[in-house]
Design a protein around this motif. Structure first.
Motif, short mmCIF file in Angstrom:
data_model
loop_
_atom_site.label_atom_id
_atom_site.label_comp_id
_atom_site.label_asym_id
_atom_site.label_seq_id
_atom_site.Cartn_x
_atom_site.Cartn_y
_atom_site.Cartn_z
N GLN A 51 -1.26 10.76 -2.92
CA GLN A 51 -0.99 11.07 -1.52
C GLN A 51 -0.50 12.52 -1.40
OE1 GLN A 51 -1.78 8.49 0.71
NE2 GLN A 51 -2.47 7.64 -1.27
N GLN A 52 -0.93 13.16 -0.34
CA GLN A 52 -0.65 14.59 -0.19
C GLN A 52 0.82 14.90 0.09
OE1 GLN A 52 -2.88 17.06 -0.72
NE2 GLN A 52 -4.32 15.46 -1.34
N ASP A 53 1.51 13.98 0.78
CA ASP A 53 2.86 14.31 1.26
C ASP A 53 3.97 13.85 0.34
OD1 ASP A 53 2.38 11.65 1.69
OD2 ASP A 53 3.22 11.58 3.71
N ALA A 62 10.47 10.92 -3.42
CA ALA A 62 9.43 10.08 -2.82
C ALA A 62 9.85 9.53 -1.46
CB ALA A 62 9.04 8.95 -3.76
N GLY A 63 10.76 10.24 -0.79
CA GLY A 63 11.22 9.80 0.52
C GLY A 63 12.64 9.31 0.56
N LEU A 70 10.74 3.44 1.46
CA LEU A 70 11.62 4.40 0.78
C LEU A 70 12.34 5.30 1.78
CD1 LEU A 70 9.24 5.30 -2.17
CD2 LEU A 70 11.42 4.12 -2.39
N ARG A 71 11.62 5.74 2.81
CA ARG A 71 12.24 6.61 3.82
C ARG A 71 13.24 5.84 4.67
NH1 ARG A 71 6.83 8.73 4.14
NH2 ARG A 71 6.37 7.26 5.83
N ALA A 78 0.86 -1.19 0.00
CA ALA A 78 0.00 0.00 0.00
C ALA A 78 0.90 1.24 0.00
CB ALA A 78 -0.90 -0.01 1.23
N PRO A 79 0.40 2.37 -0.52
CA PRO A 79 1.26 3.56 -0.62
C PRO A 79 1.95 3.93 0.68
CG PRO A 79 -0.72 3.91 -1.90
CD PRO A 79 -0.91 2.60 -1.18
N ASP A 80 1.26 3.86 1.82
CA ASP A 80 1.91 4.25 3.08
C ASP A 80 3.06 3.32 3.43
OD1 ASP A 80 0.12 2.14 3.52
OD2 ASP A 80 -0.27 2.73 5.59
#
Length: 530
Positions: free
Chosen positions: A286-288, A293-294, A265-266, A257-259
């Motif tokens: 996603q807003q952030d 992308a992290g 990635l972070r 999932a995106p989160d």
């Protein structure tokens, strides 16, 4: 490393991916990291030697088959390469199938053992009485001290199998370059899965052709693939490609999932990221999302599984700061054979042939078509599969001499770029003119209100075929007649006045394979029921 498969010779793929990295001094380097563990190249080599011996002590023999029903953890490369080291054929299985689908594949493949994650045991337990070839079960990652019994079959812990083959001295089975090394089951975007048999040399060849010559993989790369290890795209991305240069890969057992993807990635700061078009679109929603992308180290983003809509790639480039390199591959060819490449990106196309492959477009009569005419994409390359298991007619249709018929409709422009038009089975005519569902879908998802779209043929009251669209709207967008009319006009302007969807139906999600391909045949089946 050697990629010449033109001459049959002694060869086991484990040499190029596991043993050579230890031999050249990378034994203490981390090869894989999951959410709880790491695995160095030396630990991997030791574990594969022990796992291979453990399988043999369980009664498996060279050319026996073991099904891998595993989540993406460090156990996966141990099992995959350990089986190949022993000349035993691993069969990675999709972790998102139904019990009936597992029953079909396990019985069709005649797998004697299944290595399974604890969370998936309950799915296969009810079907065990139907599996008369399965002789034992190995459980990976079982809780210490937990009762361990899967049906009435002999059940073993992965740790016990490794101990049973405790001798970690270097060895491999006497396999040949042309020998089948592993199977993959096709993802089923057009129906029942087929067992696709691949030989030992194809693994290193896909790495050399695509990872080395197109992407420029390096030893210092860290790779994260949202696409899972159980299908061809993910197997190359997160296993064979990084291992071919002694790089590292990070693995996520959970669904991407995106989160979860942003967290990976972070946390791990990968330099190379592999995704699918639906994931890129969901991440952009996603807003952030921001530069990298992290990941501050991100240098390459790749997409496959289905054609990337141009606006998704362009928005990713604008927001994240990197192009998305779209390409196309197949289970039958093992990995990507057409691709955009760094410094040569043309959005809306699948790029040009990867080194090592030839491509052409043919008509229904099998004759080559000139640039600008739509036909079936046919590929020539040494990584073509050995054939389908027990599917003679389909093997002959797909693998015709040196050429492999992809089932994809394409156009090649005068500059040599290939543009995807849809699956052969998905195409239909409106007013006597071919319509590509993908072209209509790309027009729909280019509208700000639409997240995903799928288009199928539908008959009107007079029995004439017209496009019908199923769409998933972005969060906060309400469906109404005004929106539907806006979308129809939008498609007319983007794709052509005869191609607009006469009917639009909103869904919460679209049926997809685990690779992210939309299963239009399921939508057609639902249409037929009503």
């Amino acid at each position: 490393m050697s990629s010449d498969s033109s001459q049959r010779r002694p060869y086991n793929a484990v040499a190029d991916f596991v043993d050579c990295n230890v031999a050249r001094g990378l034994g203490e380097k981390i090869a894989f990291t999951d959410t709880t563990r790491t695995l160095t190249y030396r630990e991997l080599q030791d574990a594969t030697c022990r796992f291979g011996r453990g399988l043999l002590k369980l009664g498996l023999r060279q050319e026996s088959r073991v099904a891998l029903l595993l989540l993406d953890t460090v156990d996966y490369p141990i099992a995959f390469w350990g089986a190949i080291r022993a000349g035993i054929i691993p069969i990675p299985l999709n972790t998102l199938l139904t019990a009936d689908q597992y029953a079909y594949i396990l019985q069709d493949s005649r797998a004697e053992t299944v290595l399974i994650a604890p969370a998936l045991i309950k799915i296969i337990e009810p079907i065990l009485p139907r599996l008369n070839f399965l002789r034992s079960v190995i459980v990976a990652g079982a809780e210490p001290g937990a009762a361990l019994k899967v049906g009435s079959l002999p059940t073993h812990r992965l740790e016990d199998v490794l101990v049973q083959g405790a001798d970690a001295s270097l060895w491999s089975a006497p396999t040949l370059s042309d020998e089948v090394a592993f199977w993959l089951y096709s993802s089923g975007s057009t129906g029942e899965s087929k067992g696709v048999r691949h030989i030992h040399t194809s693994l290193i060849e896909t790495a050399q052709f695509y990872a080395h010559e197109v992407l420029g993989f390096r030893e210092d790369d860290v790779v994260y693939s949202a696409a899972k290890l159980f299908f061809a795209y993910g197997l190359g991305n997160a296993m064979t490609f990084p291992m071919s240069v002694g790089a590292s890969a990070v693995l996520l057992p959970d669904r991407p999932a995106p989160d979860k993807v942003f967290e990976m990635l972070r946390r791990h700061q990968p330099s190379i990221f592999f995704g699918v078009p639906t994931l890129y679109a969901a991440m952009l929603a996603q807003q952030d999302i921001g530069r990298g992308a992290g990941s501050n180290r991100l240098r390459l983003c790749i997409s496959a599984g289905e054609a990337l809509p141009p606006h998704v790639g362009e928005r990713w480039r604008d927001i994240v700061g990197l192009d998305v390199l779209d390409g196309i591959g197949s289970t039958e060819m093992l990995h990507i054979f057409l691709s955009n490449r760094p410094g040569d990106v043309r959005y809306g196309t699948s790029g040009k042939p990867v080194p090592g492959y030839d491509a052409k477009i043919v008509g229904e009569d099998g004759r080559d078509l000139p640039a600008g005419e739509m036909g079936e994409l046919v590929i020539r390359g040494s990584t073509a599969a050995d054939g389908y298991w027990n599917q003679r007619a389909k093997t002959r249709r797909t693998f015709a001499g040196d050429w492999t018929y992809t089932g994809d409709k394409y156009i090649c422009d005068p500059d040599g770029y290939y543009t995807y038009c849809g699956r052969t089975d998905d195409m239909f005519k409106v007013s006597g003119i071919w319509v590509s569902p993908f072209e209509v879908e790309a027009a729909l998802v280019s509208h700000d209100a639409v997240l995903e779209a799928a288009v199928v043929a539908h008959e009107d009251e007079e029995g004439l075929v017209k496009p019908k669209a199923y769409i998933v709207l972005k969060n906060g967008v309400a469906p109404d007649a005004g929106l539907f009319e806006t979308l129809k006009e939008h498609v007319k302007a983007r794709a052509g006045v005869w191609k607009y969807p006469r009917w639009i139906e909103v869904k919460s999600e679209l049926p997809k394979t685990a690779t992210g391909k939309i299963q239009r045949f399921k939508l057609r089946e639902d249409e037929a029921k009503h």
